[in-house]
Write a protein that holds these residues in place. Structure first.
Motif, short mmCIF file in Angstrom:
data_model
loop_
_atom_site.label_atom_id
_atom_site.label_comp_id
_atom_site.label_asym_id
_atom_site.label_seq_id
_atom_site.Cartn_x
_atom_site.Cartn_y
_atom_site.Cartn_z
N THR A 77 38.44 -52.30 -34.80
CA THR A 77 39.18 -52.95 -35.87
C THR A 77 38.28 -54.05 -36.43
O THR A 77 37.81 -54.91 -35.68
N VAL A 78 38.02 -53.98 -37.73
CA VAL A 78 37.05 -54.88 -38.36
C VAL A 78 37.73 -55.70 -39.45
O VAL A 78 38.41 -55.14 -40.32
N PHE A 79 37.54 -57.01 -39.41
CA PHE A 79 38.03 -57.90 -40.46
C PHE A 79 36.84 -58.60 -41.11
O PHE A 79 35.93 -59.05 -40.42
N TRP A 80 36.88 -58.70 -42.43
CA TRP A 80 35.76 -59.30 -43.15
C TRP A 80 36.23 -59.92 -44.45
O TRP A 80 37.34 -59.65 -44.92
N ASP A 81 35.38 -60.78 -45.01
CA ASP A 81 35.63 -61.35 -46.32
C ASP A 81 34.38 -61.17 -47.16
O ASP A 81 33.45 -60.48 -46.76
N ARG A 82 34.33 -61.81 -48.32
CA ARG A 82 33.20 -61.60 -49.23
C ARG A 82 31.91 -62.25 -48.73
O ARG A 82 30.84 -62.02 -49.30
N LYS A 83 31.99 -63.05 -47.66
CA LYS A 83 30.82 -63.75 -47.15
C LYS A 83 30.25 -63.12 -45.88
O LYS A 83 29.09 -63.34 -45.54
N GLY A 84 31.06 -62.36 -45.15
CA GLY A 84 30.56 -61.77 -43.92
C GLY A 84 31.66 -61.17 -43.07
O GLY A 84 32.85 -61.30 -43.38
N VAL A 85 31.26 -60.52 -42.00
CA VAL A 85 32.22 -59.94 -41.05
C VAL A 85 32.73 -61.06 -40.14
O VAL A 85 31.94 -61.83 -39.58
N LEU A 86 34.03 -61.13 -39.98
CA LEU A 86 34.66 -62.20 -39.20
C LEU A 86 34.98 -61.76 -37.77
O LEU A 86 34.85 -62.55 -36.84
N LEU A 87 35.41 -60.53 -37.62
CA LEU A 87 35.83 -60.08 -36.29
C LEU A 87 35.64 -58.57 -36.16
O LEU A 87 35.99 -57.81 -37.07
N VAL A 88 35.06 -58.17 -35.03
CA VAL A 88 35.00 -56.75 -34.65
C VAL A 88 35.68 -56.65 -33.30
O VAL A 88 35.19 -57.18 -32.30
N ASP A 89 36.82 -56.00 -33.27
CA ASP A 89 37.65 -55.94 -32.06
C ASP A 89 37.77 -54.48 -31.62
O ASP A 89 38.20 -53.63 -32.41
N ASN A 196 27.47 -57.47 -38.08
CA ASN A 196 27.18 -58.90 -38.14
C ASN A 196 25.88 -59.21 -38.88
O ASN A 196 25.66 -60.34 -39.31
N GLY A 197 25.04 -58.20 -39.03
CA GLY A 197 23.78 -58.40 -39.73
C GLY A 197 23.84 -58.12 -41.22
O GLY A 197 22.84 -58.31 -41.93
N LEU A 198 24.99 -57.71 -41.72
CA LEU A 198 25.10 -57.40 -43.15
C LEU A 198 24.99 -58.66 -44.00
O LEU A 198 25.60 -59.68 -43.69
N ALA A 199 24.23 -58.56 -45.07
CA ALA A 199 24.07 -59.70 -45.98
C ALA A 199 25.35 -59.90 -46.78
O ALA A 199 26.09 -58.95 -47.06
N ALA A 200 25.59 -61.14 -47.16
CA ALA A 200 26.79 -61.46 -47.94
C ALA A 200 26.82 -60.67 -49.24
O ALA A 200 27.90 -60.30 -49.72
N GLU A 201 25.65 -60.40 -49.82
CA GLU A 201 25.60 -59.66 -51.08
C GLU A 201 26.20 -58.27 -50.95
O GLU A 201 26.83 -57.76 -51.88
N VAL A 202 26.02 -57.65 -49.78
CA VAL A 202 26.57 -56.31 -49.55
C VAL A 202 28.09 -56.36 -49.54
O VAL A 202 28.76 -55.49 -50.12
N LEU A 203 28.64 -57.37 -48.91
CA LEU A 203 30.09 -57.48 -48.82
C LEU A 203 30.69 -57.94 -50.14
O LEU A 203 31.77 -57.48 -50.54
N GLU A 204 29.98 -58.82 -50.84
CA GLU A 204 30.43 -59.25 -52.17
C GLU A 204 30.52 -58.04 -53.11
O GLU A 204 31.46 -57.94 -53.91
N ALA A 205 29.57 -57.12 -52.98
CA ALA A 205 29.59 -55.92 -53.82
C ALA A 205 30.85 -55.12 -53.58
O ALA A 205 31.42 -54.52 -54.51
#
Length: 227
Positions: A77-89, A196-205
């Motif tokens: 279960t993965v939670f994230w926002d436009r800046k990064g991944v917050l939790l991987v459970d 956790n290594g994903l850049a914020a730009e990837v998530l913003e996209a």
């Protein structure tokens, strides 16, 4: 097949999203935390793109053997926002997500937001998740209300409007493609390290695609959005 009721609800949710976004785009997007679950297998076949080979025009076509997903798998279960991944459970093997377990995950998420996004809990959180039974149970709703969080409505049968489904998880599966793992721990480490290594730009996209898809949903009167 989407019924007319499903389409109407999809348009309704899309319009609500777009209206809130238009009022204050940055504040609205900053406040959203989106999440979903996905299965990660011990062996994930390569995508067609990954398995392409350069060859001479006269060379015989290479043999390609059909690959199937392995029996070994881990639920994340993965939670994230436009800046990064917050939790991987991760769920222990052989268990299923129920209301009690999901509430424990949400409590972990709240701590993660508190630690990684200073001031966000005070400013306000908008939680986006689907309509799975544990997500809409009485206990879950009570906990979310206790947190003071708002809900970003997700219409039923709408993976095309869920950023984890159309953006994040395809990237994760592509990364795992062709890799082989022997234990749950190996899968978990690979998944966590990548996310956790994903850049914020990837998530913003992914968030920008989300806005575009909501607009297309309205334009298509609720039909599925392919891209």
């Amino acid at each position: 097949m989407l019924s007319e009721t499903h389409k109407e609800n999809r348009v309704k949710c899309a319009r609500e999203f777009l209206q809130q976004c238009a009022e204050n785009t940055e504040e609205f997007l900053d406040s959203i935390v989106t999440g979903d679950k996905t299965l990660c297998h011990y062996v994930t076949p390569e995508t067609k793109q990954q398995s392409k080979q350069w060859r001479h025009s006269d060379s015989p076509r290479p043999k390609k053997f059909k690959q199937t997903l392995s029996a070994g798998k881990v639920m994340a279960t993965v939670f994230w926002d436009r800046k990064g991944v917050l939790l991987v459970d991760f769920m222990p093997t052989g268990t299923t997500i129920n209301s009690e377990k999901y509430c424990k995950t949400l409590k972990k998420l709240r701590r993660a937001i508190q630690n990684r996004r200073r001031g966000r809990l005070t400013k306000g959180v908008r939680l986006h998740h689907d309509n799975a039974r544990p997500h809409v149970s009485r206990n879950t709703k009570a906990l979310i209300e206790q947190f003071g969080w708002e809900i970003v409505e997700q219409a039923a049968y709408s993976p095309d409007l869920a950023p984890s489904d159309f953006h994040l998880f395809p990237k994760l599966k592509q990364h795992l493609g062709g890799q082989r793992f022997a234990t749950d721990e190996e899968v978990q480490n690979a998944v966590t390290t990548y996310l956790n290594g994903l850049a914020a730009e990837v998530l913003e996209a992914g968030f920008q695609k989300w806005i575009s898809r909501q607009q297309k949903c309205v334009e298509k009167f609720g039909d599925y959005v392919e891209k």
